[in-house]
Design a protein around this motif. Structure first.
Motif, short mmCIF file in Angstrom:
data_model
loop_
_atom_site.label_atom_id
_atom_site.label_comp_id
_atom_site.label_asym_id
_atom_site.label_seq_id
_atom_site.Cartn_x
_atom_site.Cartn_y
_atom_site.Cartn_z
N CYS A 86 74.51 63.69 14.11
CA CYS A 86 73.71 62.74 14.88
C CYS A 86 72.16 62.90 14.90
CB CYS A 86 74.08 62.87 16.26
SG CYS A 86 76.03 62.40 16.52
N ALA A 89 70.92 61.80 11.63
CA ALA A 89 70.75 60.45 11.61
C ALA A 89 69.46 59.68 12.28
CB ALA A 89 71.94 59.70 11.94
N ILE A 90 69.12 60.35 13.52
CA ILE A 90 68.14 59.95 14.22
C ILE A 90 66.86 60.24 13.56
CG2 ILE A 90 66.80 60.25 16.34
CD1 ILE A 90 69.66 60.82 17.64
N ARG A 93 66.61 58.26 10.37
CA ARG A 93 66.64 56.56 10.68
C ARG A 93 67.58 55.97 9.74
NH1 ARG A 93 61.96 55.30 13.63
NH2 ARG A 93 62.26 53.38 12.83
N PRO A 95 71.98 56.15 8.56
CA PRO A 95 73.46 56.76 8.70
C PRO A 95 73.67 57.94 8.02
CG PRO A 95 73.65 54.45 8.41
CD PRO A 95 72.31 54.67 8.12
N SER A 124 77.45 59.36 11.59
CA SER A 124 76.62 58.83 12.71
C SER A 124 75.70 57.59 12.25
CB SER A 124 76.01 60.28 13.33
OG SER A 124 75.17 59.96 14.39
N SER A 125 75.36 56.93 13.06
CA SER A 125 74.53 55.95 12.65
C SER A 125 73.44 55.69 13.85
CB SER A 125 75.23 54.46 12.91
OG SER A 125 76.21 54.46 11.95
N PRO A 126 72.17 55.70 13.51
CA PRO A 126 71.23 55.49 14.70
C PRO A 126 71.01 54.48 15.25
CG PRO A 126 70.32 55.27 12.21
CD PRO A 126 71.60 55.58 12.09
N ILE A 134 64.05 54.34 17.30
CA ILE A 134 65.27 54.86 17.28
C ILE A 134 65.69 55.35 18.59
CG2 ILE A 134 67.00 56.55 16.23
CD1 ILE A 134 66.05 54.19 14.45
N SER A 137 72.00 57.72 18.83
CA SER A 137 72.81 57.44 17.63
C SER A 137 74.36 57.27 18.19
CB SER A 137 73.01 58.83 16.90
OG SER A 137 73.49 59.85 17.25
N VAL A 160 76.97 49.70 17.68
CA VAL A 160 75.67 50.15 17.48
C VAL A 160 74.81 49.12 18.17
CG1 VAL A 160 73.46 50.53 15.97
CG2 VAL A 160 75.72 51.64 15.58
#
Length: 227
Positions: A86, A89-90, A93, A95, A124-126, A134, A137, A160
């Motif tokens: 997570c 990913a953040i 920016r 996944p 995890s995806s932003p 952002i 996540s 998301v």
């Protein structure tokens, strides 16, 4: 699950969450409900959502199937390039899909938190706001070493987007509250907040309170000059 059924169930999830946002429910409750509905759609996943604080650190929002101690351990952790799935990913920016937490270097220092829970992989995806920031996540944890299925990817794409709407809506509410009840120059509570506080105090029949009035000489001249 047939594609037609999955589309209908995703649409139902989306409608329910948008309705909760429109009703003004608390962000944490909305995100928790989202995770629970997602896990009903895909029982083999563990859903988690974190937000980004003003100081660019993690703030867990919801993870109904994970012990609260896990989120508490991560709360306030600065975002960085090797902060599990997570946080990374953040930071990137983009996944981050880790199919084996036990061996992936992104989880160095954090795998002892998650492996004892029986979780072996994490995707995890932003979550991006409309202005490109952002703001969090959205993650799927797995009990097996694997990646996401096509259906899980459709779920995440939907969620998301919903999380972005919910978080931005909460930001607008907080900003409007600050503008309505706090002075923009000093950050102190304004007259509207004072009147609200007095009203709340007078409605509490079981409590007693006192009010002290302080006069400042020439305040009007200062206020007229400085604003």
């Amino acid at each position: 699950m047939r594609r037609h059924d999955s589309v209908e169930r995703l649409q139902s999830l989306q409608n329910a969450i948008l309705e909760s946002i429109a009703r003004g429910e608390e962000l944490a409750a909305i995100i928790a409900a989202l995770c629970q509905r997602v896990q009903a759609l895909a029982p083999e996943v563990v859903c988690s959502v974190v937000a980004v604080d003003d100081d660019f650190s993690l703030r867990p929002l919801a993870a109904p199937s994970r012990p609260p101690a896990y989120g508490e351990a991560l709360a306030g952790t600065p975002i960085g390039p090797r902060l599990g799935s997570c946080g990374t990913a953040i930071y990137r920016r983009s996944p981050v899909e880790v199919t084996d937490i036990a061996s992936d270097p992104l989880w160095d220092g954090y795998r002892d938190l998650v492996l004892p829970l029986g979780l072996r992989a994490c995707w995890s995806s932003p979550i991006a706001a409309r202005d490109g920031r952002i703001v969090g996540s959205f993650a799927f944890y797995y009990r097996d070493r694997r990646g996401a299925t096509p259906f899980e990817r459709r779920i995440v794409a939907t969620c998301v987007h919903l999380c972005a709407i919910a978080i931005e809506h909460e930001e607008v509410k907080a900003r409007n509250h600050r503008l309505a009840y706090f002075d923009t120059l000093t950050g102190l509570p304004n007259r509207a907040r004072f009147n609200e506080a007095i009203g709340q105090a007078t409605r509490r029949t079981s409590s007693r309170f006192g009010l002290i009035l302080i006069d400042i000489d020439h305040l009007k001249a200062v206020n007229d000059t400085m604003g």
